[in-house]
Design an enzyme around this catalytic site. Structure first.
Site, PDB file in Angstrom:
ATOM      1  N   ASP A  66      35.439  50.326  34.167  1.00  9.79           N
ATOM      2  CA  ASP A  66      35.691  49.793  32.825  1.00  9.79           C
ATOM      3  C   ASP A  66      34.554  48.895  32.344  1.00  9.79           C
ATOM      4  OD1 ASP A  66      36.280  47.838  34.702  1.00  9.79           O
ATOM      5  OD2 ASP A  66      38.368  47.626  34.134  1.00  9.79           O
ATOM      6  N   HIS A  85      48.010  45.972  37.149  1.00  5.92           N
ATOM      7  CA  HIS A  85      47.070  46.845  36.420  1.00  5.92           C
ATOM      8  C   HIS A  85      45.989  47.387  37.349  1.00  5.92           C
ATOM      9  CE1 HIS A  85      44.271  43.283  35.060  1.00  5.92           C
ATOM     10  NE2 HIS A  85      43.928  43.714  36.243  1.00  5.92           N
ATOM     11  N   ASN A 136      49.607  41.784  37.501  1.00  5.42           N
ATOM     12  CA  ASN A 136      50.695  42.516  36.837  1.00  5.42           C
ATOM     13  C   ASN A 136      50.685  43.996  37.237  1.00  5.42           C
ATOM     14  OD1 ASN A 136      48.455  43.456  35.521  1.00  5.42           O
ATOM     15  ND2 ASN A 136      49.031  42.707  33.492  1.00  5.42           N
ATOM     16  N   GLU A 165      46.964  48.374  31.547  1.00  4.25           N
ATOM     17  CA  GLU A 165      47.987  47.329  31.652  1.00  4.25           C
ATOM     18  C   GLU A 165      49.369  47.961  31.764  1.00  4.25           C
ATOM     19  OE1 GLU A 165      47.250  44.341  32.136  1.00  4.25           O
ATOM     20  OE2 GLU A 165      45.293  43.961  31.243  1.00  4.25           O
TER      21      GLU A 165
HETATM   22  P1  PGA Z   1      40.556  40.412  41.071  1.00  4.46           P
HETATM   23  O1  PGA Z   1      40.989  41.387  39.916  1.00  4.46           O
HETATM   24  O2  PGA Z   1      39.852  41.248  42.096  1.00  4.46           O
HETATM   25  O3  PGA Z   1      39.630  39.436  40.411  1.00  4.46           O
HETATM   26  O4  PGA Z   1      41.811  39.796  41.602  1.00  4.46           O
HETATM   27  C1  PGA Z   1      41.604  42.572  40.250  1.00  4.46           C
HETATM   28  C2  PGA Z   1      41.927  43.280  38.976  1.00  4.46           C
HETATM   29  O5  PGA Z   1      42.322  42.618  38.004  1.00  4.46           O
HETATM   30  O6  PGA Z   1      41.807  44.509  38.952  1.00  4.46           O
END
Ligand code: PGA
Length: 236
Positions: free
Chosen positions: A67, A138, A136, A143
């Site tokens: 992304d 995602h 959450n 999301e």
């Molecule tokens: P993080 O993010 O590795 O900073 O916990 C993971 C994500 O949001 O995909």
């Protein structure tokens, strides 16, 4: 599904890096799907170390990132292109032309999404997709309640995400409001998936993603349907 539970962040990173290194050894021209976020940083550091020791060769490797924010050019410090260059690409012998991150400043974002999916398709699916998981559930910027059959698409970021990101920008008005993300369908087309998670605060969501109902409410739950999923985690 294979679950490898490790003691702490360092051993999780080392284990994930070993799986990625094995992929390169077995198939030097592997195509990786890569992720940003804090979780993969340790694995990238380990891969750099092995490269510097002469144990890994990235010269034929190709990568596609999950992304990118819309509106940020690759030299903006908060762009994911910048993150990847600084956390991995600049430190190994990968050909930068073989690294792809969605172009967040493309004039035609829809065409950019189509270009991305076209590439994934032309590769016959990525060889190994690395993923983190959000609190959450995602994956990428998919999301909760994103349909499972989405290809690469533009998402409107939730106000909570914009607020959370504000600390990285001069003002909240500078925070991107949209991003391009590979969709759940594009992610699921990878031949192998490697999901990394670390920290107690990820334990519940990881549990729901791996053992709960398969539902768009928990985007990562779609991974239960993948036939080659490896999870490396330190969440106790
Ligand atoms: P993080 O993010 O590795 O900073 O916990 C993971 C994500 O949001 O995909």
């Amino acid at each position: 599904m294979r679950i490898i539970r490790t003691e702490d962040y360092n051993s999780m990173s080392r284990c994930a890096a070993k799986i990625m290194a094995a992929q390169i050894v077995l198939k030097p021209d592997s195509i990786f799907g890569l992720a940003t976020g804090s979780t993969p940083i340790g694995a990238y550091k380990q891969l750099i170390e092995w490269y510097k020791n002469g144990d890994l060769d990235f010269s034929l490797v190709k990568t596609m990132n999950l992304d990118e924010y819309c509106g940020l050019s690759g030299d903006h410090e908060q762009s994911y292109r910048y993150f990847m260059n600084h956390q991995l690409f600049n430190h190994v012998n990968i050909d930068i032309n073989n690294t792809d991150v969605p172009n967040g400043i493309a004039d035609d974002l829809q065409a950019e999404c189509e270009r991305y999916d076209g590439l994934v398709k032309s590769f016959g699916g990525l060889d190994l997709q690395l993923l983190g998981i959000g609190h959450n559930g995602h994956i990428g910027f998919n999301e909760p309640n994103t349909e499972f059959d989405k290809n690469t698409h533009v998402v409107d970021l939730k106000q909570s995400t914009i607020d959370a990101n504000a600390r990285f920008f001069k003002s909240i008005d500078d925070v991107p409001k949209q991003a391009i993300t590979m969709g759940n369908k594009s992610i699921m087309s990878a031949k192998k998936i490697l999901l990394v998670a670390s920290g107690k605060e990820k334990r519940d969501i990881l549990e729901r993603a791996l053992y709960g109902p398969i539902t768009p409410e928990v985007p990562a739950s779609v991974l239960q349907m993948h036939n080659d999923l490896t999870v490396v985690c330190s969440v106790e």
